[in-house]
Design a protein around this motif. Structure first.
Motif, PDB file in Angstrom:
ATOM      1  N   GLY A 208      69.118 -55.096   0.461  1.00 27.42           N
ATOM      2  CA  GLY A 208      69.668 -53.981  -0.292  1.00 27.42           C
ATOM      3  C   GLY A 208      68.628 -52.876  -0.350  1.00 27.42           C
ATOM      4  O   GLY A 208      67.428 -53.141  -0.288  1.00 27.42           O
ATOM      5  N   LEU A 209      69.093 -51.649  -0.452  1.00 26.28           N
ATOM      6  CA  LEU A 209      68.150 -50.534  -0.485  1.00 26.28           C
ATOM      7  C   LEU A 209      68.676 -49.482  -1.454  1.00 26.28           C
ATOM      8  O   LEU A 209      69.849 -49.117  -1.423  1.00 26.28           O
ATOM      9  CB  LEU A 209      67.989 -49.935   0.916  1.00 26.28           C
ATOM     10  CG  LEU A 209      66.992 -48.791   1.061  1.00 26.28           C
ATOM     11  CD1 LEU A 209      65.580 -49.257   0.754  1.00 26.28           C
ATOM     12  CD2 LEU A 209      67.048 -48.223   2.477  1.00 26.28           C
ATOM     13  N   LEU A 210      67.787 -49.038  -2.313  1.00 26.68           N
ATOM     14  CA  LEU A 210      68.170 -48.011  -3.276  1.00 26.68           C
ATOM     15  C   LEU A 210      67.247 -46.817  -3.075  1.00 26.68           C
ATOM     16  O   LEU A 210      66.031 -46.956  -3.148  1.00 26.68           O
ATOM     17  CB  LEU A 210      68.011 -48.571  -4.703  1.00 26.68           C
ATOM     18  CG  LEU A 210      68.195 -47.594  -5.854  1.00 26.68           C
ATOM     19  CD1 LEU A 210      69.617 -47.065  -5.905  1.00 26.68           C
ATOM     20  CD2 LEU A 210      67.841 -48.263  -7.184  1.00 26.68           C
ATOM     21  N   VAL A 211      67.827 -45.689  -2.777  1.00 22.91           N
ATOM     22  CA  VAL A 211      66.992 -44.504  -2.575  1.00 22.91           C
ATOM     23  C   VAL A 211      67.482 -43.388  -3.474  1.00 22.91           C
ATOM     24  O   VAL A 211      68.658 -43.325  -3.829  1.00 22.91           O
ATOM     25  CB  VAL A 211      67.016 -44.022  -1.103  1.00 22.91           C
ATOM     26  CG1 VAL A 211      66.240 -44.970  -0.221  1.00 22.91           C
ATOM     27  CG2 VAL A 211      68.426 -43.852  -0.596  1.00 22.91           C
ATOM     28  N   THR A 212      66.577 -42.516  -3.823  1.00 27.50           N
ATOM     29  CA  THR A 212      66.984 -41.397  -4.664  1.00 27.50           C
ATOM     30  C   THR A 212      66.253 -40.124  -4.272  1.00 27.50           C
ATOM     31  O   THR A 212      65.125 -40.169  -3.770  1.00 27.50           O
ATOM     32  CB  THR A 212      66.756 -41.698  -6.164  1.00 27.50           C
ATOM     33  OG1 THR A 212      67.145 -40.552  -6.913  1.00 27.50           O
ATOM     34  CG2 THR A 212      65.284 -41.983  -6.450  1.00 27.50           C
ATOM     35  N   GLY A 213      66.895 -39.033  -4.502  1.00 33.21           N
ATOM     36  CA  GLY A 213      66.286 -37.741  -4.184  1.00 33.21           C
ATOM     37  C   GLY A 213      65.984 -36.951  -5.434  1.00 33.21           C
ATOM     38  O   GLY A 213      65.677 -35.767  -5.356  1.00 33.21           O
ATOM     39  N   LEU A 214      66.064 -37.587  -6.585  1.00 30.90           N
ATOM     40  CA  LEU A 214      65.860 -36.839  -7.828  1.00 30.90           C
ATOM     41  C   LEU A 214      64.414 -36.384  -7.941  1.00 30.90           C
ATOM     42  O   LEU A 214      63.493 -37.161  -7.678  1.00 30.90           O
ATOM     43  CB  LEU A 214      66.232 -37.714  -9.018  1.00 30.90           C
ATOM     44  CG  LEU A 214      67.730 -37.942  -9.211  1.00 30.90           C
ATOM     45  CD1 LEU A 214      67.963 -38.974 -10.292  1.00 30.90           C
ATOM     46  CD2 LEU A 214      68.441 -36.639  -9.547  1.00 30.90           C
TER      47      LEU A 214
ATOM     48  N   ASP B  32      69.628 -37.252   0.259  1.00 29.24           N
ATOM     49  CA  ASP B  32      70.324 -36.823   1.476  1.00 29.24           C
ATOM     50  C   ASP B  32      69.481 -37.277   2.662  1.00 29.24           C
ATOM     51  O   ASP B  32      68.887 -36.480   3.366  1.00 29.24           O
ATOM     52  CB  ASP B  32      70.478 -35.301   1.437  1.00 29.24           C
ATOM     53  CG  ASP B  32      71.208 -34.771   2.652  1.00 29.24           C
ATOM     54  OD1 ASP B  32      71.860 -35.569   3.351  1.00 29.24           O
ATOM     55  OD2 ASP B  32      71.122 -33.557   2.902  1.00 29.24           O
ATOM     56  N   PHE B  33      69.464 -38.583   2.880  1.00 24.11           N
ATOM     57  CA  PHE B  33      68.515 -39.104   3.873  1.00 24.11           C
ATOM     58  C   PHE B  33      68.942 -38.833   5.311  1.00 24.11           C
ATOM     59  O   PHE B  33      68.169 -39.035   6.229  1.00 24.11           O
ATOM     60  CB  PHE B  33      68.247 -40.603   3.647  1.00 24.11           C
ATOM     61  CG  PHE B  33      69.484 -41.465   3.618  1.00 24.11           C
ATOM     62  CD1 PHE B  33      70.077 -41.876   4.780  1.00 24.11           C
ATOM     63  CD2 PHE B  33      70.023 -41.869   2.399  1.00 24.11           C
ATOM     64  CE1 PHE B  33      71.205 -42.672   4.751  1.00 24.11           C
ATOM     65  CE2 PHE B  33      71.161 -42.658   2.367  1.00 24.11           C
ATOM     66  CZ  PHE B  33      71.758 -43.068   3.542  1.00 24.11           C
ATOM     67  N   LEU B  34      70.192 -38.391   5.509  1.00 24.89           N
ATOM     68  CA  LEU B  34      70.549 -37.946   6.863  1.00 24.89           C
ATOM     69  C   LEU B  34      70.194 -36.475   7.045  1.00 24.89           C
ATOM     70  O   LEU B  34      70.264 -35.933   8.135  1.00 24.89           O
ATOM     71  CB  LEU B  34      72.043 -38.167   7.127  1.00 24.89           C
ATOM     72  CG  LEU B  34      72.498 -39.634   7.103  1.00 24.89           C
ATOM     73  CD1 LEU B  34      74.000 -39.720   7.298  1.00 24.89           C
ATOM     74  CD2 LEU B  34      71.784 -40.432   8.182  1.00 24.89           C
ATOM     75  N   GLY B  35      69.845 -35.858   5.937  1.00 23.45           N
ATOM     76  CA  GLY B  35      69.397 -34.473   6.003  1.00 23.45           C
ATOM     77  C   GLY B  35      67.884 -34.436   5.980  1.00 23.45           C
ATOM     78  O   GLY B  35      67.227 -35.163   6.711  1.00 23.45           O
ATOM     79  N   ASP B  36      67.333 -33.615   5.088  1.00 21.05           N
ATOM     80  CA  ASP B  36      65.888 -33.419   5.102  1.00 21.05           C
ATOM     81  C   ASP B  36      65.170 -34.190   3.997  1.00 21.05           C
ATOM     82  O   ASP B  36      64.032 -33.893   3.662  1.00 21.05           O
ATOM     83  CB  ASP B  36      65.591 -31.915   4.967  1.00 21.05           C
ATOM     84  CG  ASP B  36      66.155 -31.150   6.135  1.00 21.05           C
ATOM     85  OD1 ASP B  36      66.101 -31.679   7.255  1.00 21.05           O
ATOM     86  OD2 ASP B  36      66.666 -30.029   5.928  1.00 21.05           O
TER      87      ASP B  36
ATOM     88  N   ASP C  62      62.018 -36.452  -9.870  1.00 23.19           N
ATOM     89  CA  ASP C  62      61.626 -37.082 -11.123  1.00 23.19           C
ATOM     90  C   ASP C  62      60.777 -38.303 -10.801  1.00 23.19           C
ATOM     91  O   ASP C  62      61.213 -39.202 -10.081  1.00 23.19           O
ATOM     92  CB  ASP C  62      62.909 -37.492 -11.865  1.00 23.19           C
ATOM     93  CG  ASP C  62      62.599 -38.116 -13.205  1.00 23.19           C
ATOM     94  OD1 ASP C  62      62.671 -37.389 -14.206  1.00 23.19           O
ATOM     95  OD2 ASP C  62      62.274 -39.322 -13.238  1.00 23.19           O
ATOM     96  N   VAL C  63      59.579 -38.318 -11.305  1.00 19.34           N
ATOM     97  CA  VAL C  63      58.655 -39.400 -10.969  1.00 19.34           C
ATOM     98  C   VAL C  63      59.210 -40.735 -11.446  1.00 19.34           C
ATOM     99  O   VAL C  63      59.153 -41.744 -10.746  1.00 19.34           O
ATOM    100  CB  VAL C  63      57.266 -39.136 -11.575  1.00 19.34           C
ATOM    101  CG1 VAL C  63      56.327 -40.283 -11.265  1.00 19.34           C
ATOM    102  CG2 VAL C  63      56.704 -37.842 -11.028  1.00 19.34           C
ATOM    103  N   GLU C  64      59.813 -40.718 -12.611  1.00 19.80           N
ATOM    104  CA  GLU C  64      60.332 -41.959 -13.173  1.00 19.80           C
ATOM    105  C   GLU C  64      61.422 -42.534 -12.269  1.00 19.80           C
ATOM    106  O   GLU C  64      61.411 -43.718 -11.932  1.00 19.80           O
ATOM    107  CB  GLU C  64      60.880 -41.682 -14.568  1.00 19.80           C
ATOM    108  CG  GLU C  64      61.248 -42.948 -15.314  1.00 19.80           C
ATOM    109  CD  GLU C  64      62.101 -42.647 -16.543  1.00 19.80           C
ATOM    110  OE1 GLU C  64      62.236 -41.456 -16.898  1.00 19.80           O
ATOM    111  OE2 GLU C  64      62.631 -43.603 -17.123  1.00 19.80           O
ATOM    112  N   ALA C  65      62.365 -41.657 -11.880  1.00 21.69           N
ATOM    113  CA  ALA C  65      63.460 -42.118 -11.016  1.00 21.69           C
ATOM    114  C   ALA C  65      62.908 -42.636  -9.697  1.00 21.69           C
ATOM    115  O   ALA C  65      63.330 -43.684  -9.195  1.00 21.69           O
ATOM    116  CB  ALA C  65      64.443 -40.978 -10.770  1.00 21.69           C
ATOM    117  N   GLN C  66      61.953 -41.913  -9.156  1.00 29.19           N
ATOM    118  CA  GLN C  66      61.367 -42.334  -7.885  1.00 29.19           C
ATOM    119  C   GLN C  66      60.658 -43.681  -8.050  1.00 29.19           C
ATOM    120  O   GLN C  66      60.739 -44.538  -7.178  1.00 29.19           O
ATOM    121  CB  GLN C  66      60.379 -41.274  -7.380  1.00 29.19           C
ATOM    122  CG  GLN C  66      61.024 -39.939  -7.017  1.00 29.19           C
ATOM    123  CD  GLN C  66      61.900 -40.019  -5.778  1.00 29.19           C
ATOM    124  OE1 GLN C  66      61.830 -40.997  -5.021  1.00 29.19           O
ATOM    125  NE2 GLN C  66      62.750 -39.029  -5.569  1.00 29.19           N
ATOM    126  N   THR C  67      60.001 -43.841  -9.162  1.00 28.67           N
ATOM    127  CA  THR C  67      59.302 -45.092  -9.411  1.00 28.67           C
ATOM    128  C   THR C  67      60.302 -46.240  -9.523  1.00 28.67           C
ATOM    129  O   THR C  67      60.097 -47.324  -8.972  1.00 28.67           O
ATOM    130  CB  THR C  67      58.471 -44.982 -10.703  1.00 28.67           C
ATOM    131  OG1 THR C  67      57.717 -43.776 -10.637  1.00 28.67           O
ATOM    132  CG2 THR C  67      57.552 -46.166 -10.860  1.00 28.67           C
TER     133      THR C  67
END
Lengths: 586, 1018
Positions: B340-346, B250-254, B348-353
């Protein structure tokens, strides 16, 4: 005199074969007499409701409009609904007194006084709401174009609310003047009949020095006519202007060109319904059945039918336009498919059923002349017309253009209390009126008595259509017994011959002087029944002494004058019996 | 200088020895007053007319009069300046650049002060990258004037002086020597403070510093640290991305500290035929999801698979529609290449990695200057918590955090905390932790403090006080200095640190003026976390376990726009700020999908006054149960998932009215915002206070929110996608803007200024900062939950949120037009539950040139201004509310009650402290009058007057309103249309321009720029 054709459909407007005196006595009775228990009960209830409403109003003014159920979307709801409802009710009075006067509708005379009173009291209630619905009612005088020290600070003549101010105040003042003008001869009558000095004084002031001179009457009639001319356009204008509050706005459902005529018709519709409600009760409580007759009720029902029809057509037009225009915002206006199926479906259907369906029953003559049914229908119409205004105001506002602002309205106890309070106030005023004012315009009524007198019809029934219609002799019995209300008027012949015979009879029997003599019960004479007694009374025979003077000649004369029981008096020896009774009495 | 003038009383004074003059000097009257003559004459006295009763009347009257005169009038306390401070000119505002940093929100701000009082927070225009001045930052000025703030330091609950306090702490610290004491702070990101802490630790080596973020970004930090060796978060420039794929971010949020709205909006406004494409996978409906071109509801466990699939993994097991969406997203990401940009808020270290690795080649991600506003390590915090509970940690010093409230271990931790040998809390309030602590150090608000922050590597911000501390407070750093044995003030220490190690040629004064500097110098940020700790922290258990648990619901904990992590829960502005998505105030609640709600028998019912009631559930996670959580059925919520906001349910040091919602932190196990919970319906009805309950436009979107696709916008004429409404005139259709369509004569707007405002619906993210800015600027009252429930909120500016009744608004119109003859409108009134399109629209007074409100006011209290505004003269208003009824935009607000100095509305306007925030340029309205947006006429007038005084023309951009000023994304533009070169004129002539409800013919001065969506799937 030639024959007189009487249209068979015309019914008399005053029943009970009243004399002028009867009318005076009966109209003055509630004012001069004492209130009965039921008046006190009703008055107490009304007073409590009024005080409760007053409490609600004070609470509102002290705390803020927030104590009502309004919100940011619905800025008006019960307040203006009640305002329009009461103004509408106030329309019947002026229509009856002004328009019907111009149209020479004599039947208005029995009901115009109370209808006007109702108008004024209703307008008083109506006027309350625009005042208390303001956020700062203590500044209400700012809506008046009063010169002030701020130079350019002035009212906004573009605003329909300002037009309302003028319309309502004009209406109230004209109605008041009209009402009072009509009341003057009647106040004078009460002044003349009043015994208590205080009452005499008050009614003396109220009657404005009315003396009953021909000049008084002439001016009275002229003023009435002028005022009627002034008031008639008001009947149309007031509710037209009230409708402008809505019609000139941009709110979907309010912005509607059909509103002015539709509102006027609706106002008359609801006004007549309220007149029905009130008068049906009043005629019963104040024993005015002879003055306010089924005929009056039927006439008013006919007005209700006509105006209800106009209103119905307006409903259909509105509904049609909503569909036909295809504008999405119209989907949710008060007479639309959206309203019928939306959260305010009950208000929609209450409007349709109360205002369109129930009044249709009045097309049936039997129901139209049924007092109970009329009473029920009149109340239903009053409810329906309240819903009509609620629909227009609250329902239209609740679903305005931006759906994000859609909301609903729920009244608080203050909303309800204030409304009930005005009903209480209205009845307080009306009940006080009923005890202090001549509720029927008796002076007017007396002008139409002859045309309705039953006596002529009976005359014709007896003597054929060729009987002259003029009775040379006033047939009033002596004054002291008039209140015994003779069942039938004297029907002795009108010819000079008959009169000579009566004179001759009375000449030998002697004239009864009510000042010195006492009346005897002639029925004690065997052969004299109640009917015969009455006939004897009508001839002027009241005492045993008179009867005891009868001889064969008198018996024959009596038979000639009263042909109903030939030879009876002689056979039963009335004179002899009377002599015995006379002695007994001594 | 005294005057020498002499006034003569009579010519007698010329006579040197005049008796009369002498006598006059001694006595008041020249001759004796003949009292004897009067009182001696008994006869005359007896014959006077004053009877006994008259006498009593006189006595009574004079007593009453004297009593009345003796009554005390209202005392207005005001203390005049004896010596006027140099910089304070009464009536003139001063602006100071400072920085907000409360561990959750970091932002460079401008503080507007009037007569020495901070009254408003504004954006610091100089700072490009200084965090976002969101609604909470805007509202933070009111938290300065919080009645519940601590008045001074406490030891064992007793008020003490700072000297005693210092002595007590020193004694305690000495006594604790050798025992494990933890200094638990929020993420300070402050170079000077870190330095100071290290000095402190030098003195007390048994103390160790651990950072704790109440809402953790630890997984992302761990991933970043593993990859780049720095504990920080990558900073993104969304404007550099052509394709943005977000999986639960939710990059427009917090998300990761927020503040990405500006760069995102830059790429979202079509320019040269291009705008970015935004694909969003998420469980809760968030602001970001609402703005996406394509939003796919997916539960967190699905999200994990999606991110794997997007970065090369398989899509098996995902529903078919989602598989397509993922494939398309992957294709588009690939096509965008470096853009291109892929972002995640999970969590989870793996997902973030995975995301970090994917973005490694992206232009939009910057790893050289990482963000440093989140530092906490879940493992470290968990270790501390276990230490406290287990007894190995003997002392705890908390700074700016409230672990007793915000730790998921609640009661257990509280008990252990109470039994600590040493507990000291630095806090502005007696919050849950401070009320259990042995010692409480009252800290000042950031507007009363000095400080510095390095939000992003290389960008250093300064914090400076804008008011003398209101209470007997001392900031943490000053305390440390004192305890370190230094006599230096923190100001001097700060200045020293800056001049020696930060300032790179620029002067201190300039840095202070700007509020920040950009410097290449490396500064130690006290990162103490080591890798070994991190590895043990890979607490991905929660997320991993989701996949095999099929019985429960996947809960996503989130922070709301209004309260964030809950630090400002006692701020009525924020409590009354409607949530941008649910439009509900004063509450948190469980959001649930319609399908799940039906299964559980949960409902949202509208009662007869239009307000909403909802069912309650119990949310359980293992042994933890949060009871009686109200439920809102949320369109677009992924089936099988639920959402709940953190930051609510505070009770300590919170005014009763603001003790709203439920504390969701107990569900924040392992600091993971994704949890597997079970839900159970319980009895009872919850009363919600929402400001908007009709969620769809019922097929009216052409008149309300116009929308088209990028493709049409690029290829078609304006007449095709943005046609003016027309009316029939002489048998022909003419535009409503045509003169002939107008039955009114226009106002002459050619002379002077004529203000217009433009709102770009593409750039607006619905963040609500403008709403709070409007609150602060215009003294808008807070009315409380009950009144909001009655639809009586006073917001001059609201942000309408609409869901589509069908999949899109376009389809909604079709659906409406093809409604069957006997079908009710229910169909178009109900939002599409599964995945509606969402649109935001800020609405304030539209300042119509043909204003329906102006004609209907009987007293002309609302009238048209020369500069285009629709004025409201409160003094003249009698309160008929006709104007509000006749307003098609429903922007007028009525004062149903007195909202100031009324105990029924016990918010900031009901106490002297809270009233300090009021803007003296705007009157506080009394009850019974109508109010509404004035286009901040006090601001435009000030601009005009200032320019006039300085004898210069006004530049474009100088005219601002509170909302245009507050808007981070540039969605709200305000200006003078008589200035031909201004931006507003360009916007006015643009292809996207339209007016709200234009067919009413009101000719508003506020315009909207229509919504463009980039729907291309290839």
């Amino acid at each position: 005199m030639s024959s007189h054709y009487e249209a068979p459909i015309r019914e008399p407007l005053v029943l009970g074969e009243k004399s002028y005196h009867d009318v005076s006595v009966e109209i003055a009775a509630p004012v001069l007499g004492r209130a009965n228990k039921s008046w006190w009960i009703v008055f107490t209830i009304a007073l409590i409701a009024f005080l409760w409403g007053l409490g609600c109003i004070i609470y509102t003014v002290v705390t803020g409009i927030g104590v009502w159920g309004l919100d940011k979307t619905i800025g008006w709801a019960w307040d203006i609904t009640n305002f329009v409802w009461w103004v509408g009710i106030g329309h019947a009075g002026t229509l009856i007194s002004a328009v019907l006067l111009l149209f020479r509708q004599k039947w208005r005379m029995a009901i115009n006084r109370s209808a006007e009173a109702m108008t004024i009291f209703a307008v008083v209630q109506a006027g309350l709401f625009p005042l208390i619905h303001m956020g700062r009612p203590w500044l209400a005088y700012w809506v008046l174009p009063i010169p002030n020290q701020f130079g350019s600070l002035w009212v906004n003549f573009n605003s329909p609310l300002l037009w309302d101010v003028f319309a309502i105040s004009t209406y109230l003042s004209i109605s008041l003047v009209f009402w009072w003008t009509g009341l003057m001869p009647d106040f004078a009558m009460i002044r003349d009949r009043a015994v208590k000095p205080f009452q005499k004084k008050i009614y003396g002031i109220l009657s404005f020095g009315w003396t009953g001179r021909a000049k008084d009457w002439q001016r009275f009639e002229e003023v009435e006519l002028v005022l009627a001319g002034l008031a008639t356009p008001l009947v149309l204008s007031v509710h037209t202007i009230v409708s402008f509050d809505f019609a000139t706005s941009v709110v979907p459902g309010w912005h509607s060109t059909v509103f002015p005529p539709y509102f006027v018709a609706g106002a008359v519709f609801s006004g007549f319904a309220m007149v029905q409600t009130l008068l049906i009760i009043m005629r019963k409580v104040l024993h005015l059945e002879d003055y306010i007759t089924v005929l009056h009720i039927e006439y008013m029902n006919k007005v209700i039918l006509v105006t209800g029809g106009i209103v119905g057509v307006a409903y259909i037009t509105e509904y049609f336009m909503v569909w036909y225009s295809g504008v999405p915002y119209e989907n949710y206006v008060y007479l639309s498919f959206g309203a019928a199926t939306g959260p305010y479906w009950w208000a929609f259907w209450a409007l349709i059923i109360c205002n369109m369906v129930f009044p249709l029953t009045l097309w049936v003559k039997k129901w139209r002349r049924n007092i109970i049914w009329t009473f029920i229908v009149s109340i239903i119409i009053n409810i329906g017309m309240w819903f009509e205004r609620f629909n227009i105001i609250a329902v239209d506002l609740s679903k305005d253009r931006l759906p994000s602002s859609w909301t609903l309205f729920e009244p608080t106890f203050v909303d309800i209390g204030t409304f009930i309070g005005t009903i209480g106030f209205f009845f307080v005023l009306f009940l006080l009126y009923a005890r202090t004012f001549p509720v029927v315009s008796q002076a007017m009524l007396k002008t139409i008595m002859k045309s309705s007198a039953e006596q002529y019809k009976q005359l014709r029934a007896e003597h054929g259509n060729h009987t002259p219609h003029i009775n040379e002799h006033t047939e009033n019995p002596p004054a002291t017994i008039i209140h015994n209300k003779p069942a039938a008027r004297v029907e002795t012949g009108d010819t000079a011959v008959k009169q000579v015979k009566i004179d001759s009879l009375m000449g030998s029997l002697g004239v009864f002087d009510p000042a010195t003599q006492e009346m005897d019960d002639l029925k004690l004479i065997s052969g004299v029944g109640p009917v015969m007694e009455q006939k004897l009374h009508q001839l002027g025979i009241y005492t045993f002494d008179q009867v005891s003077r009868m001889t064969d000649r008198e018996y024959d004369l009596l038979d000639e004058i009263v042909p109903d029981f030939p030879g009876r008096a002689k056979r039963d020896d009335w004179a002899g019996q009377a002599r015995i009774l006379k002695n007994k009495k001594k | 200088m005294a005057s020498d003038k002499k006034y003569w009383r009579s010519v007698e004074e010329l006579n040197q020895d005049s008796e009369i003059v002498k006598a006059l000097q001694q006595k008041e009257f020249v001759t004796e007053i003949p009292t004897d003559e009067f009182l001696g004459d008994k006869k005359a006295l007896e014959s006077t007319k004053t009877t006994r009763r008259d006498f009593l009347k006189y006595v009574g009257f004079s007593t009453a009069a004297a009593t009345l005169a003796a009554c005390e009038g209202p005392v207005v306390k005001s203390i005049p300046y004896v010596i006027q401070p140099e910089e304070v000119v009464p009536g003139k505002a001063n602006y100071y650049a400072t920085t907000m940093a409360d561990g959750f929100d970091f932002a460079n701000v401008l503080v507007k002060t009037r007569e020495g009082r901070p009254i408003k927070i504004e954006r610091n225009d100089l700072s490009e990258d200084g965090g976002s001045v969101n609604a909470r930052v805007q509202a933070s000025v009111l938290s300065l004037y919080d009645m519940k703030r601590l008045g001074g330091p406490l030891v064992d609950g007793q008020d003490v002086s700072w000297t005693d306090f210092d002595a007590a702490v020193a004694a305690k610290l000495d006594a604790m020597a050798g025992k494990d004491v933890v200094l638990l702070t929020n993420t300070l990101a402050s170079p000077s403070t870190y330095k100071l802490i290290s000095e402190f630790i030098e003195k007390y080596p048994n103390v160790r510093h651990v950072m704790y973020d109440s809402v953790s970004s630890s997984h992302a930090l761990d991933a970043f640290q593993q990859k780049y060796g720095v504990r920080g978060l990558p900073s993104y420039d969304f404007s550099k991305a052509d394709t943005i794929v977000s999986v639960g971010a939710d990059f427009l949020g917090d998300w990761q500290g927020g503040g990405y709205a500006r760069s995102y909006a830059k790429g979202r406004v079509p320019k040269n035929g291009k705008m970015s494409r935004h694909i969003h996978f998420e469980a809760n409906m968030t602001l970001t999801g609402a703005k996406a071109d394509k939003r796919v509801p997916a539960t967190p466990s699905q999200q994990l698979q999606i991110i794997k699939a997007l970065t090369g993994g398989s899509t098996s097991g995902l529903p078919e529609a989602m598989v397509n969406a993922v494939k398309n997203a992957r294709k588009q990401l690939g096509k965008a290449g470096k853009r291109g940009l892929l972002v995640t808020g999970l969590p989870d270290v793996e997902a973030q990695t995975l995301a970090l690795e994917y973005n490694a080649m992206s232009d939009a991600m910057d790893v050289e200057a990482p963000r440093l506003t989140r530092q906490a390590s879940n493992a470290a915090v968990t270790a501390v918590v276990n230490g406290v509970i287990g007894g190995s940690v003997k002392g705890l010093i908390t700074v700016g955090v409230d672990p007793v409230y915000s730790l998921p271990y609640g009661q257990e931790f509280a008990e252990a905390y109470k039994n600590l040998e040493f507990s000291l809390a630095f806090s502005m309030k007696k919050d849950a932790t401070a009320s259990l602590a042995q010692m409480v150090a009252a800290t000042p608000h950031y507007l009363e403090s000095w400080g510095d922050v390095q939000m992003k590597k290389g960008t250093f911000s300064l914090m400076q006080p804008t008011i003398r501390p209101l209470f007997n407070t001392r900031q943490f750093q000053d305390c440390l200095l004192r305890w370190n044995g230094s006599s230096q003030k923190y100001y001097d220490y700060l200045k020293d640190t800056w001049t020696t190690s930060i300032l790179d040629g620029t002067g201190w004064n300039k840095a202070l003026h700007d509020g920040f500097v950009v410097s290449n110098r490396e500064v130690s940020m006290g990162q103490t976390v080591v890798n070994s700790e991190m590895e043990s922290s890979s607490a991905n258990g929660a997320l991993a376990s989701l996949q095999d648990n099929s019985g429960g619901y996947e809960l996503t904990l989130y922070t709301k726009t209004g309260l964030g992590d809950g630090q400002q829960a006692n701020n009525p502005w924020l409590q009354e700020l409607p949530d941008p998505i649910t439009r509900t105030t004063w509450d948190n609640y469980l959001t649930i999908s319609a399908a799940d709600a039906e299964d559980l028998g949960l409902e949202n019912k509208y009662v007869s006054n239009g307000a909403m009631n909802g069912s309650y559930v119990n949310v359980s996670l293992g042994a933890v149960t949060v009871e009686n959580v109200p439920v809102i059925i949320q369109p677009g919520q992924a089936k099988g998932s639920v959402g709940l906001a953190l930051g609510y349910g505070k009770t300590a040091a919170i005014q009763e009215e603001m003790q709203t919602g439920l504390n969701a932190y107990p569900l924040y196990q392992n600091f993971s915002d994704v949890q597997n919970v079970t839900i159970e319906k319980v009895g009872g009805v919850h009363k919600f206070a929402s400001v908007q309950l009709q969620s769809t436009m019922v097929g009216r979107s052409h008149d309300i929110i116009r929308e088209t696709t990028l493709e049409i916008f690029n290829t078609k004429d304006k007449e095709f996608f943005n046609e003016d409404p027309s009316v029939e005139y002489d048998g022909q259709h003419i535009s409503i803007r045509d003169e002939k369509a107008d039955i009114w004569s226009p106002f002459d707007s050619s002379i002077g200024h004529h203000f217009n405002m433009s709102i770009d619906l593409n750039a607006c993210t619905g963040c609500g900062a403008c709403v709070i800015a409007c609150h602060a600027e215009n003294n808008v009252p807070v009315v409380g939950k009950d009144e909001v429930r009655k639809f009586r909120d006073m917001h001059w500016l609201r942000i309408d949120r609409y869901y589509s009744a069908a999949d899109t608004f376009e389809e909604e119109i079709e659906m409406y037009e093809n409604l069957g003859a006997m079908e009710t409108y229910k169909k178009v009134e109900t939002p599409s539950w599964e995945n509606p399109q969402v649109a935001f629209q800020p609405v304030m007074c539209q300042h119509c040139n043909h204003a329906p409100c102006e004609t209907v006011c009987p007293v002309a209290a609302t009238s048209h201004g020369r500069q285009g505004q629709n004025h409201m003269a409160y003094n003249r208003c009698v309160g008929t509310r006709y104007c509000a009824n006749n307003c098609p935009y429903k922007v007028r607000r009525f004062n149903w009650f007195n909202y100031s100095e009324n105990d029924e509305f016990d918010y900031n306007m009901n106490n002297d402290l809270g009233r300090m925030v009021l803007n003296p340029d705007v009157v506080v309205r009394s009850r019974g009058v109508m109010e509404k947006c004035s286009l901040c006429i006090q601001m435009t007038q000030k601009t005009i007057l200032e320019a006039k005084r300085e004898g210069r023309p006004i530049k474009d951009g100088e005219f601002q309103t509170a909302c245009s000023n507050a808007c981070d994304t540039g969605a709200i533009v305000f200006g003078d249309v008589n200035d031909e070169d201004s931006e507003i004129v360009k916007l006015k002539d643009g292809d996207r321009r339209y007016h709200l409800l234009e067919n009413v013919g009101t000719k508003p001065n506020v315009m909207y720029q229509m919504l463009i969506k980039n729907t291309s799937e290839d």
